[in-house]
Enzyme design. Structure first.
Site, PDB file in Angstrom:
ATOM      1  N   HIS A 119       0.876  -1.176   0.000  1.00 45.58           N
ATOM      2  CA  HIS A 119       0.000   0.000   0.000  1.00 45.58           C
ATOM      3  C   HIS A 119       0.915   1.227   0.000  1.00 45.58           C
ATOM      4  O   HIS A 119       2.015   1.179   0.571  1.00 45.58           O
ATOM      5  CB  HIS A 119      -0.842  -0.043   1.282  1.00 45.58           C
ATOM      6  CG  HIS A 119      -1.888   1.007   1.375  1.00 45.58           C
ATOM      7  ND1 HIS A 119      -1.618   2.285   1.768  1.00 45.58           N
ATOM      8  CD2 HIS A 119      -3.221   0.960   1.140  1.00 45.58           C
ATOM      9  CE1 HIS A 119      -2.732   2.992   1.774  1.00 45.58           C
ATOM     10  NE2 HIS A 119      -3.724   2.209   1.392  1.00 45.58           N
ATOM     11  N   ASP A 196       3.295  -4.485   7.999  1.00 48.53           N
ATOM     12  CA  ASP A 196       2.060  -3.712   7.879  1.00 48.53           C
ATOM     13  C   ASP A 196       0.896  -4.682   8.070  1.00 48.53           C
ATOM     14  O   ASP A 196       0.586  -5.481   7.191  1.00 48.53           O
ATOM     15  CB  ASP A 196       2.022  -3.055   6.490  1.00 48.53           C
ATOM     16  CG  ASP A 196       0.717  -2.314   6.235  1.00 48.53           C
ATOM     17  OD1 ASP A 196      -0.182  -2.375   7.098  1.00 48.53           O
ATOM     18  OD2 ASP A 196       0.602  -1.688   5.161  1.00 48.53           O
ATOM     19  N   GLN A 199      -4.234  -5.167   7.040  1.00 49.71           N
ATOM     20  CA  GLN A 199      -5.212  -6.098   6.454  1.00 49.71           C
ATOM     21  C   GLN A 199      -5.140  -7.487   7.068  1.00 49.71           C
ATOM     22  O   GLN A 199      -5.914  -8.365   6.679  1.00 49.71           O
ATOM     23  CB  GLN A 199      -5.003  -6.205   4.931  1.00 49.71           C
ATOM     24  CG  GLN A 199      -5.195  -4.924   4.160  1.00 49.71           C
ATOM     25  CD  GLN A 199      -6.649  -4.444   4.143  1.00 49.71           C
ATOM     26  OE1 GLN A 199      -7.569  -5.124   4.603  1.00 49.71           O
ATOM     27  NE2 GLN A 199      -6.853  -3.250   3.622  1.00 49.71           N
ATOM     28  N   LYS A 222     -10.186  -0.745  10.644  1.00 49.23           N
ATOM     29  CA  LYS A 222     -10.334  -1.941   9.805  1.00 49.23           C
ATOM     30  C   LYS A 222     -10.643  -3.177  10.654  1.00 49.23           C
ATOM     31  O   LYS A 222     -10.727  -4.289  10.134  1.00 49.23           O
ATOM     32  CB  LYS A 222      -9.071  -2.175   8.980  1.00 49.23           C
ATOM     33  CG  LYS A 222      -8.825  -1.103   7.903  1.00 49.23           C
ATOM     34  CD  LYS A 222      -7.659  -1.476   7.028  1.00 49.23           C
ATOM     35  CE  LYS A 222      -7.093  -0.324   6.242  1.00 49.23           C
ATOM     36  NZ  LYS A 222      -7.931   0.132   5.145  1.00 49.23           N
ATOM     37  N   CYS A 363      -4.763   2.396  -3.721  1.00 49.37           N
ATOM     38  CA  CYS A 363      -3.530   2.918  -3.122  1.00 49.37           C
ATOM     39  C   CYS A 363      -2.383   1.920  -3.293  1.00 49.37           C
ATOM     40  O   CYS A 363      -1.558   1.737  -2.376  1.00 49.37           O
ATOM     41  CB  CYS A 363      -3.714   3.261  -1.635  1.00 49.37           C
ATOM     42  SG  CYS A 363      -4.976   4.482  -1.355  1.00 49.37           S
TER      43      CYS A 363
HETATM   44  N1  C6P Z   1      -6.215   0.359   2.787  1.00 46.61           N
HETATM   45  C1  C6P Z   1      -8.078  -0.060   1.317  1.00 46.61           C
HETATM   46  O1  C6P Z   1      -9.208   0.174   0.890  1.00 46.61           O
HETATM   47  P1  C6P Z   1      -5.047   3.755   6.899  1.00 46.61           P
HETATM   48  O2  C6P Z   1      -5.622   4.507   5.760  1.00 46.61           O
HETATM   49  O3  C6P Z   1      -3.862   4.476   7.497  1.00 46.61           O
HETATM   50  O4  C6P Z   1      -6.054   3.334   7.916  1.00 46.61           O
HETATM   51  O5  C6P Z   1      -4.489   2.381   6.319  1.00 46.61           O
HETATM   52  C2  C6P Z   1      -3.487   2.407   5.352  1.00 46.61           C
HETATM   53  C3  C6P Z   1      -3.225   1.042   4.834  1.00 46.61           C
HETATM   54  C4  C6P Z   1      -1.981   0.489   5.070  1.00 46.61           C
HETATM   55  N2  C6P Z   1      -1.685  -0.754   4.652  1.00 46.61           N
HETATM   56  C5  C6P Z   1      -2.575  -1.502   3.982  1.00 46.61           C
HETATM   57  C6  C6P Z   1      -2.192  -2.877   3.549  1.00 46.61           C
HETATM   58  C7  C6P Z   1      -3.847  -0.994   3.707  1.00 46.61           C
HETATM   59  O6  C6P Z   1      -4.713  -1.755   3.045  1.00 46.61           O
HETATM   60  C8  C6P Z   1      -4.176   0.309   4.141  1.00 46.61           C
HETATM   61  C9  C6P Z   1      -5.515   0.918   3.834  1.00 46.61           C
HETATM   62  C10 C6P Z   1      -7.557   0.779   2.466  1.00 46.61           C
HETATM   63  O7  C6P Z   1      -7.372  -0.960   0.855  1.00 46.61           O
HETATM   64  C11 C6P Z   1      -7.688   2.228   2.181  1.00 46.61           C
HETATM   65  S1  C6P Z   1      -6.728   2.749   0.799  1.00 46.61           S
END
Ligand code: C6P
Length: 408
Positions: A119, A196, A199, A222, A363
Site C-alpha cells: 500500500h 504492515d 489487512q 479496519k 492505493c
Molecule cells: N487500505 C483499502 O481500501 P489507513 O488509511 O492508514 O487506515 O491504512 C493504510 C493502509 C496500510 N496498509 C494496507 C495494507 C492498507 O490496506 C491500508 C488501507 C484501504 O485498501 C484504504 S486505501
C-alpha cells in the site's frame, strides 16, 4: 442467518431502497453496537484531557486510555504496554518508523526491501527516506498466484538490507505473505522488519512476541473500532533509541528555550492530546473480536471466499487477479475486472442494487502496473457477510455489461 449481523446497526439500513450489502471491509469495517456504546459511554462519563488534570475525571480518562493500551498489548503478545504507541492510523504508524528509525539510522548504500504489493502508506515514506539518505529500495515481486516465493525472499534480502518493510496481507490480492520466513531472512541479514498488519489483524491473530517482529502497524477502523486510532508496536530497545516523530505537548520531560528532553515511552511518541475515545473503542473492538473468535472469523470468511470465487468464475467476461482457488494463505479480498467496463462504472451500477464495493487503484499503483492494469474492482469480506450478500452481488454484476449496451 449470520448470528453477528444484528450486532451491526448500519447493516440494518437500506441503500437505494435495498438492503445494504457491504463488501468493502478492506477499506473499513462496520462497527458493532458494543463499540458504539463504549465510545458513547466514555464521552458521557469519563471525558477529560488525560495526564494533564489532577481532578478525578482526568484521572479516569488517563486510566481508560492506559487500560486500552494494556488490552491491545496483551492481545498482540507485546512484552510491555510501553511498546504500544497509539497513532491516528496505520499510515501514521508506518511514517513514524520511516522518519524516526529510517532517517536517523540508515546510511548511504544501505538497502530497504519492500514488496510491490505495498500500500502507498508503506512505500512513499520509504521513498522519502531513500531520497534523503541515498538508500536503495529493493522490491519483492509475487508469482502469478500473488505469492512471494522463498527464492525471491532470499534473493532480495541482501547483506546490505537494513530494513524489510512488507505488508502481511495484500489489500488487492488478499494473499498472506510468509511473515515468519521474511523475518527470519531479515534477521539473518541484520535487518529490522516492519510488518504492515492493516489487512491481517482483522482476520487472523498476531503475536508479535512469537513472530519476533520489530515493528507492526495497524488501524483500528479496519477491525471494528472507530476511525482515528491506530497502533504501532515496536520492540522497546528500538523505540528507546529512536528520536521522537511528532513533537509538542505531552511528549516532553523538560523544555528550555533552546532545547528539550523527552518523556519515556510510550509518551515520547504520542505528541498532543490523544484520541482517548478512539482507544476505548479499539479496546472494546478487541473484546468483541475475542468473543467471536478468530476461528469463527476464518471459517466464515473461507466459506464465503470460496463461494464468491466460484460464483465469479461462472460470470462471463470477468477476470480475477491473483489466487483463484481460495487457498488457506488467502484472506477474503478479490480484485477483478469486467471486460470493456471501467471499474468505476461497475461500482456505480452495483450501488444501484445497494452493493458497496471499491473500485480504483486501491492505493497500490505499483502493483496495478505490475498486473498490467490501471484499476480494478474489489470486494472484501468480513465475518458478518453472508452467502446472500454474495448472491446479490453476483446478480448485480451479471447486469453490468447489459446496462452498458453489450450483448451476452
Ligand atoms: N487500505 C483499502 O481500501 P489507513 O488509511 O492508514 O487506515 O491504512 C493504510 C493502509 C496500510 N496498509 C494496507 C495494507 C492498507 O490496506 C491500508 C488501507 C484501504 O485498501 C484504504 S486505501
Amino acid at each position: 442467518m449470520n448470528p453477528y449481523l444484528n450486532d451491526f446497526p448500519i447493516l440494518q439500513e437500506k441503500e437505494n431502497g435495498r438492503r445494504l450489502v457491504y463488501l468493502d471491509n478492506a477499506a473499513t469495517t462496520q462497527k458493532p453496537l458494543s463499540v458504539l456504546k463504549a465510545v458513547e459511554e466514555y464521552y458521557r462519563t469519563e471525558n477529560a484531557n488525560p495526564y494533564r488534570g489532577l481532578y478525578s475525571l482526568s484521572v479516569r480518562a488517563t486510566q481508560a486510555y492506559e487500560d486500552a493500551r494494556h488490552t491491545v498489548a496483551e492481545w498482540i503478545g507485546a512484552g510491555d504496554d510501553s511498546e504500544i504507541i497509539f497513532t491516528r492510523n496505520a499510515t501514521e504508524s508506518l511514517n513514524l518508523v520511516a522518519y524516526s528509525y529510517g532517517l536517523p539510522f540508515l546510511r548511504e548504500g544501505d538497502e530497504v526491501t519492500l514488496s510491490v504489493l505495498e500500500h502507498h502508506s508503506n512505500l512513499v515514506p520509504w521513498q522519502m527516506v531513500a531520497k534523503a539518505k541515498g538508500v536503495k529500495l529493493n522490491f519483492l515481486y509475487p508469482d502469478a498466484s500473488g505469492r512471494l516465493t522463498d527464492e525471491e525472499i532470499e534473493k532480495k534480502i541482501t547483506p546490505n538490507t537494513r530494513v524489510v518493510a512488507v505488508t502481511h496481507v495484500s489489500n488487492v490480492l488478499g494473499t498472506v505473505n510468509p511473515a515468519a520466513k521474511i523475518i527470519d531472512a531479515a534477521h539473518r541479514a541484520g535487518a529490522v522488519v516492519v510488518l504492515d498488519c492493516a489487512q491481517s489483524i482483522p482476520h487472523f491473530p498476531l503475536n508479535v512476541g512469537e513472530l519476533d517482529v520489530d515493528f507492526a502497524a495497524f488501524s483500528g477502523h479496519k477491525m471494528l473500532a472507530p476511525m482515528g486510532v491506530g497502533v504501532l508496536y515496536g520492540k522497546k530497545a528500538l523505540l528507546e533509541k529512536m528520536p521522537p516523530f511528532l513533537t509538542g505537548g505531552e511528549m516532553i520531560e523538560y523544555v528550555y528555550e533552546q532545547d528539550a528532553t523527552f518523556a519515556p515511552l510510550p509518551q515520547k511518541f504520542e505528541a498532543g492530546t490523544p484520541n482517548v475515545g478512539g482507544a476505548v473503542g479499539l479496546a472494546e473492538a478487541v473484546r468483541y473480536l475475542r468473543k467471536v473468535g478468530y476461528d469463527t472469523i476464518q471459517k466464515t470468511e473461507a466459506e464465503l471466499l470460496a463461494y464468491a470465487l466460484q460464483g465469479l468464475a461462472a460470470v462471463p467476461h470477468v477476470t480475477v487477479y491473483g489466487d483463484k482457488t481460495g487457498a488457506r494463505d488467502r484472506c477474503g479480498v478479490i480484485s477483478f475486472n469486467v471486460d470493456g467496463v471501467h471499474p468505476h462504472d461497475v461500482a456505480t451500477i452495483l450501488n444501484e442494487d445497494g452493493v458497496a464495493i471499491r473500485a480504483g487503484h486501491h492505493c497500490a499503483q505499483p502493483l496495478m502496473r505490475y498486473l498490467g492494469i490501471n484499476a480494478a474492482c474489489r470486494l472484501s469480506l468480513y465475518f458478518y457477510n453472508t452467502k446472500e450478500d454474495i448472491d446479490i452481488f453476483l446478480e448485480s454484476l451479471k447486469k453490468v455489461r447489459g446496462w452498458l449496451g453489450y450483448g451476452a
